[in-house]
Write a protein that holds these residues in place. Sequence first.
Motif: not given
Length: 143
Positions: A109-119, A88-95, A97-104
């Motif tokens: 953006i690097p935090a989103g990449v790391v979070l997505a990779a970990v999840a 459940i934690t990993q599934i919650m982390a994916l959105p 990460a997506w939000t971080l990747l689409r930020s400016e």
Amino acid sequence: MSNEQTPGPAAAPRPHRLTAAAGLAALEGLALVAGGAYMLVMGLLGSPDKPEQAEMGGLTLIVLALLPLLAARGLLKCRAWSRGPAIITQIMALPVAWTLLRSEGSLLIPAGVVLAAVAVASLVLLVNPETNRALGIRGPRDA
């Protein structure tokens, strides 16, 4: 007859995949605690636009950190119940990460990449058949 208990059969060693999944869950929990503590301190000592919102956000992150931390502890002890909260934690982390990747933001953006990779890595480790066997989780073929 002696009152001493004889030791049972030796427990199987914990698979490395399960240890890695527990480590990643613990890492996520610690990151949530750190982020929550930062928000809480900045809400109390800093000058945010809405201090109450910063303080409540910090407390919320700290409370949310309990889920991956408890899951990590359960995974290290090979408890079957711990796989559910970890997934459940990993599934919650994916959105998130997506939000971080689409930020400016430059650091978001690097935090989103790391979070997505970990999840994704955690999910792969958690659904692995070796992990399921170590946790005593039977699949539909084993029923």
